[in-house]
Design an enzyme around this catalytic site. Structure first.
Site, PDB file in Angstrom:
ATOM      1  N   ARG A 145       7.064   0.284   2.373  1.00 54.29           N
ATOM      2  CA  ARG A 145       6.834  -0.888   3.225  1.00 54.29           C
ATOM      3  C   ARG A 145       5.684  -1.735   2.688  1.00 54.29           C
ATOM      4  O   ARG A 145       4.773  -1.224   2.036  1.00 54.29           O
ATOM      5  CB  ARG A 145       6.618  -0.516   4.691  1.00 54.29           C
ATOM      6  N   CYS A 187     -11.544  -6.883  15.782  1.00 56.26           N
ATOM      7  CA  CYS A 187     -10.570  -7.030  14.693  1.00 56.26           C
ATOM      8  C   CYS A 187     -11.072  -6.436  13.378  1.00 56.26           C
ATOM      9  O   CYS A 187     -12.160  -6.754  12.928  1.00 56.26           O
ATOM     10  CB  CYS A 187     -10.243  -8.504  14.477  1.00 56.26           C
ATOM     11  N   ARG A 224       0.813  -1.202   0.000  1.00 52.32           N
ATOM     12  CA  ARG A 224       0.000   0.000   0.000  1.00 52.32           C
ATOM     13  C   ARG A 224       0.859   1.269   0.000  1.00 52.32           C
ATOM     14  O   ARG A 224       0.510   2.272  -0.564  1.00 52.32           O
ATOM     15  CB  ARG A 224      -0.943  -0.042   1.224  1.00 52.32           C
TER      16      ARG A 224
HETATM   17  C1  LIG Z   1      -0.075   0.701   8.509  1.00 53.09           C
HETATM   18  C2  LIG Z   1       0.436  -0.039   7.394  1.00 53.09           C
HETATM   19  C3  LIG Z   1       1.813  -0.069   7.109  1.00 53.09           C
HETATM   20  C4  LIG Z   1       2.853   0.606   7.966  1.00 53.09           C
HETATM   21  O1  LIG Z   1       2.666   1.977   8.087  1.00 53.09           O
HETATM   22  P1  LIG Z   1       3.574   2.797   9.111  1.00 53.09           P
HETATM   23  O2  LIG Z   1       2.941   4.147   9.135  1.00 53.09           O
HETATM   24  O3  LIG Z   1       4.946   2.799   8.548  1.00 53.09           O
HETATM   25  O4  LIG Z   1       3.535   2.108  10.420  1.00 53.09           O
HETATM   26  C5  LIG Z   1       2.215  -0.775   6.005  1.00 53.09           C
HETATM   27  N1  LIG Z   1       1.341  -1.426   5.204  1.00 53.09           N
HETATM   28  C6  LIG Z   1       0.015  -1.410   5.450  1.00 53.09           C
HETATM   29  C7  LIG Z   1      -0.898  -2.117   4.525  1.00 53.09           C
HETATM   30  C8  LIG Z   1      -0.478  -0.728   6.555  1.00 53.09           C
HETATM   31  O5  LIG Z   1      -1.801  -0.746   6.806  1.00 53.09           O
HETATM   32  S1  SF4 Z   2      -7.988 -11.098  15.937  1.00 55.76           S
HETATM   33 FE1  SF4 Z   2      -6.717  -9.799  17.271  1.00 55.76          FE
HETATM   34  S2  SF4 Z   2      -4.667 -10.680  17.140  1.00 55.76           S
HETATM   35 FE2  SF4 Z   2      -5.860 -11.508  15.409  1.00 55.76          FE
HETATM   36  S3  SF4 Z   2      -5.420 -10.136  13.662  1.00 55.76           S
HETATM   37 FE3  SF4 Z   2      -7.283  -9.404  14.668  1.00 55.76          FE
HETATM   38  S4  SF4 Z   2      -6.598  -7.831  16.148  1.00 55.76           S
HETATM   39 FE4  SF4 Z   2      -4.795  -9.078  15.571  1.00 55.76          FE
END
Ligand SMILES: *Cc1c(COP(=O)(O)O)cnc(C)c1O
Ligand code: SF4
Length: 361
Positions: free
Chosen positions: A106, A122, A102
């Site tokens: 990263r 979740c 995305r």
């Molecule tokens: C949140 C997220 C990240 C990491 O984002 P940071 O702001 O660097 O913590 C990377 N990929 C996806 C899909 C995310 O939702």
């Molecule tokens: S159920 Fe809880 S531990 Fe599992 S992916 Fe969702 S938020 Fe994370």
């Protein structure tokens, strides 16, 4: 010679409550009339609750924060109009199976669908408990993609919970990614230290610490100060002592932690345990989670109080993931451009402005 690592599966054996009768035999909990969701067919997210985590519950409080996060309710079957099965539009950002790319620098790998506890809030609930584990071939395809995209510097190992994988499987997974990209930084995103700290043992930590060269971070999800128990802090201590930094992402949840005092205690507690508060996430628009949703207005008021009270070290970044894959937006300062009633103009990191319609209570 390298010692043969034990192939432990954290999800067999004692220590887990799998259904209502086990819940009844292990906890003297009288269920509320709306806590009957497990009678419904396999429609929603599965139920699984570590006995340890259940033990943190004050069973005489029907609205206990541990209980709200772990016991299914009928409210999960109510879908509000703005809620989506894939709230972050992640399916549009999957160049290869199991890999979400995305943000340029990263990517996120869905290592498993299994968790030790299915958190009732979740937002990955369309995957959790349902996703099949990636095959060796699919892992290699993801690793090849990382090799072809050197702009990716960090790989989030998520799911599901990667620490439910056996030590051998997780070692193999990390090994393949480092084979293809020796410089890739890992973030292990896990709730195991919070919900089942007994899993964090010497062998697991040693395996992870072997990947510290070039960067490996553990990202936890503590949502309430009660979760910072002695056992949980000990587990984190073991990770920290191996030289792995631990950061935390909290989800702002109605009834659990939508209170400046509770969050202050949590953030100070985290810093005291050696954990750096990284994000405070405004809840996402996932289906069946409206009973956890906090209005943005309330969230920003709480955060204002946190900023006044907490040290910079203890203060997380308050952010919301815009629906439909538009990305994370900071709500800490510059993110909110304009607010009129429940309609907000928010600015993402690429300086694009989006309309966000707030949920109203
Ligand atoms: C949140 C997220 C990240 C990491 O984002 P940071 O702001 O660097 O913590 C990377 N990929 C996806 C899909 C995310 O939702
Ligand atoms: S159920 Fe809880 S531990 Fe599992 S992916 Fe969702 S938020 Fe994370």
């Amino acid at each position: 010679m390298k010692q043969e690592k034990q192939n432990t599966n954290t999800l067999t054996g004692p220590g887990l409550i799998r259904d209502q009768s086990e819940l009844r035999s292990q906890l003297n909990l009288s269920l509320r009339s709306d806590e009957t969701a497990w009678f419904r067919a396999e429609k929603g997210m599965p139920f699984l609750l570590p006995s340890y985590y259940a033990g943190l519950m004050n069973i005489s409080d029907p609205h206990d924060p541990i209980r709200l996060q772990s016991i299914p309710t009928d409210k999960e079957f109510a879908v509000a109009p703005q809620e989506l099965p894939d709230p972050l539009g992640e399916k549009n950002f999957m160049p290869v199976d199991f890999l979400i790319h995305r943000y340029a620098s990263r990517a996120l790998f869905l290592s498993t669908g299994i968790c030790a506890m299915y958190c009732r809030h979740c937002f990955r609930r369309n995957y959790t408990g349902k996703l099949q584990a990636p095959t060796g071939k699919q892992i290699v395809s993801a690793a090849q993609y990382l090799k072809d995209h050197v702009e990716i510097k960090e790989l989030l190992i998520s799911g599901g919970d990667p620490l439910t994988l056996s030590i051998v499987s997780l070692d193999r997974l990390l090994g393949i990614f480092r084979d293809y990209r020796p410089d890739i930084v890992f973030r292990i995103c896990t709730r195991i230290p919070v919900v089942m700290p007994q899993v964090i043992g010497g062998t697991l930590v040693e395996m992870l610490a072997a990947y510290r060269k070039n960067g490996l971070y553990v990202i936890t999800q503590y949502n309430h100060p009660v979760e910072l128990s002695f056992e949980s802090r000990e587990a984190v201590r073991l990770i920290l002592d191996s030289g792995i930094p631990v950061l935390n992402q909290t989800v702002l949840l109605k009834g659990v932690n939508d209170d400046a005092g509770v969050l202050e205690d949590l953030m100070n507690g985290l810093v005291g345990a050696g954990i750096i508060p990284y994000y405070l996430f405004h809840p996402d628009m996932a289906e069946g989670t409206s009973h956890f949703r906090v209005p943005l207005k309330r969230g920003t008021a709480i955060f204002k109080q946190l900023r006044a009270e907490l040290s910079r070290l203890a203060l997380p970044e308050y952010a919301v993931d815009l629906p439909g894959g538009l990305g994370k937006v900071s709500l800490s300062d510059s993110g909110i451009v304009e607010a009129a009633g429940n309609e907000y103009k928010l600015r993402n990191s690429n300086n694009q402005i989006f309309t966000y319609i707030d949920f109203i209570e």
